[in-house]
Design an enzyme around this catalytic site. Structure first.
Site, short mmCIF file in Angstrom:
data_model
loop_
_atom_site.label_atom_id
_atom_site.label_comp_id
_atom_site.label_asym_id
_atom_site.label_seq_id
_atom_site.Cartn_x
_atom_site.Cartn_y
_atom_site.Cartn_z
N ASP A 97 -48.07 -23.79 -6.30
CA ASP A 97 -47.44 -23.41 -7.35
C ASP A 97 -47.53 -24.50 -8.35
O ASP A 97 -47.28 -24.43 -9.57
CB ASP A 97 -45.68 -23.07 -6.76
CG ASP A 97 -45.57 -22.54 -4.60
OD1 ASP A 97 -45.92 -20.89 -5.23
OD2 ASP A 97 -46.02 -22.94 -3.44
N HIS A 127 -42.00 -23.07 0.00
CA HIS A 127 -43.58 -22.43 -0.74
C HIS A 127 -42.45 -21.04 -0.90
O HIS A 127 -43.31 -19.92 0.41
CB HIS A 127 -44.38 -22.58 -0.22
CG HIS A 127 -45.75 -21.26 -0.83
ND1 HIS A 127 -45.97 -21.83 -1.90
CD2 HIS A 127 -46.49 -20.96 -0.21
CE1 HIS A 127 -47.51 -20.65 -2.29
NE2 HIS A 127 -47.16 -20.11 -1.21
C1 LMR Z 1 -49.84 -17.63 -2.54
O1 LMR Z 1 -48.12 -18.31 -2.52
O2 LMR Z 1 -50.18 -16.79 -2.63
C2 LMR Z 1 -49.45 -17.23 -0.86
O3 LMR Z 1 -48.84 -17.71 -0.42
C3 LMR Z 1 -48.77 -15.80 -0.83
C4 LMR Z 1 -48.87 -14.99 0.57
O4 LMR Z 1 -47.48 -15.31 1.34
O5 LMR Z 1 -49.82 -15.58 1.69
#
Ligand code: LMR
Length: 403
Positions: free
Chosen positions: A215, A243
């Site tokens: 992120d 997250h």
């Molecule tokens: C991401 O942020 O790309 C992953 O966590 C997405 C996911 O939900 O697998």
């Protein structure tokens, strides 16, 4: 455990049983054999070692990786084995954890690793039993988890993956080094890390991380593009919280070329209403375009997150990692795994950076992510040895990758 070693180690380092090794050694490459992974095993006379080359190498470290046959690992393992993460003087042993379903694929991964001829890769061992794979691990990268299926509530996902992380926590507790660093990537990663930690009381709680570096990297990229500068000039970016789509990418304290981000990008509306949701949901957009979840960029961010712990942080800067909130300076509820600004001296440990400005806009959103994590914790408390907590998911918020 099955084992593969294309190593210049002494035989005592090998995990595969001697009989199997012997059988394997006599098996021509490519020929069908029942010997587990035998074709990969080369016994090597350690006296052939290029002493000059390896004299200054550090002692080997063991890195266990779950979900090792998956897409993320398929990028990450090669970065680790090449020396990109730990440096050119750090030999590594890779311990790959798969499932019964992925066992054969794991052999394929081992074959590719071997074919790369990485000098620093001294052992590759494969297995489906966490208690064996995690033995003496210095690092555990917990990538494997199940994605949310159709019709599943967030609570169901927490329950399903939580059970897996409770088991892996118990295994780490029993067999990993007490100093093992644990990086949880499988979603919902913050709460999975908390469950894992609760089941591994022998390990230092501060050594557990949930990945929010992805992120952070996404936020740096978008700020750089908006400002028309190169990524490297963007610094001091914190991701606060979970997250999930409640995460808070902090543009208030971020800097671009050493200036306050809000001075360089003088567009509060864009920062609040475009940039923020774009980071919170970028995983979902990627899935829409690419047809699958982020893998290469996730692997790069895991490598970045590990490097951030083994390299001294640049003066004045910090990185984001979701860590235990115990004793945090921002008044966030204790006992959560919450993404915050961290610094490291490069010895594998970190400290939470104090004194960031938390304005009302940030505070309100950080609170929301905190409440979400607090609720998630209640829902999995039975997996953390606490009975009787009630589970109320106030809002079915999403992972970044969910639509
Ligand atoms: C991401 O942020 O790309 C992953 O966590 C997405 C996911 O939900 O697998």
């Amino acid at each position: 455990m099955m084992g593969k070693t294309c190593s210049k180690t002494t035989p005592s380092n090998l995990l595969v049983k001697r009989g199997e090794r012997q059988k394997a050694r006599n098996t021509p490459a490519g020929k069908e054999t029942n010997a587990p992974l035998g074709v990969f095993v080369l016994e090597y006379d350690a006296s052939n070692e290029d002493i000059e080359k390896t004299r200054n190498w550090k002692p080997i470290i063991k890195i266990a990786v779950s979900g090792a046959a998956g897409m993320i690992s398929n990028h990450l393992l090669f970065k680790i084995a090449s020396g990109e993460v730990f440096g050119p003087d750090q030999p590594v042993a890779l311990r790959l954890l798969g499932s019964e379903r992925s066992q054969v694929a794991l052999e394929g991964v081992a074959m590719e690793l071997e074919d790369c001829l990485f000098p620093l890769l001294r052992e590759v061992d494969l297995g489906i039993d966490a208690k064996k794979v995690f033995e003496d691990a210095d690092w555990a990268l917990l990538i494997g988890a199940k994605p949310r299926g159709p019709g599943m509530e967030r609570g169901d996902l927490l329950e399903m993956n939580g059970g897996l992380f409770a088991e892996q926590g118990k295994a780490l507790n029993e067999v990993a080094k007490k100093t093992c660093k644990v990086m949880v990537v499988g979603n919902p990663c913050n709460t999975n890390a908390l469950i894992c930690m609760a089941n591994a009381p022998n390990l230092d709680r501060r050594n557990f991380h949930a990945l929010t570096r992805l992120d952070e990297n996404r936020a740096k990229c978008q700020l750089a593009l908006k400002a028309g500068v190169f990524y490297e000039t963007v610094s001091n970016v914190t991701i606060w919280g979970n997250h999930s789509t409640t995460q808070v990418p902090d543009f208030v304290n971020a800097k671009i070329g050493g200036e306050r981000c809000t001075d360089v990008i003088d567009d509060q509306t864009w920062l609040e209403n475009d940039f923020t949701p774009a980071i919170q949901t970028r995983g979902g957009l990627l899935i829409k375009k690419w047809g699958r979840s982020s893998a290469a960029s996730t692997a790069v961010s895991i490598a970045d997150a590990m490097k951030a712990l083994v390299t001294p942080t640049k003066e004045g800067d910090w990185f984001s990692s979701a860590v235990i909130t115990d004793g945090n300076p921002y008044g966030i509820e204790e006992g959560l795994v919450f993404s915050m600004p961290c610094r490291s001296k490069g010895d594998g440990s970190y400290e939470i950076v104090e004194g960031l400005k938390i304005n009302d806009w940030l505070r309100e959103r950080i609170k929301k992510s905190e409440e979400e994590l607090s609720n998630e914790r209640m829902c999995v408390s039975h997996l953390m040895g606490v009975e009787g907590a009630s589970c109320v998911i106030l809002e079915d918020t999403l992972l970044p990758g969910e639509m």
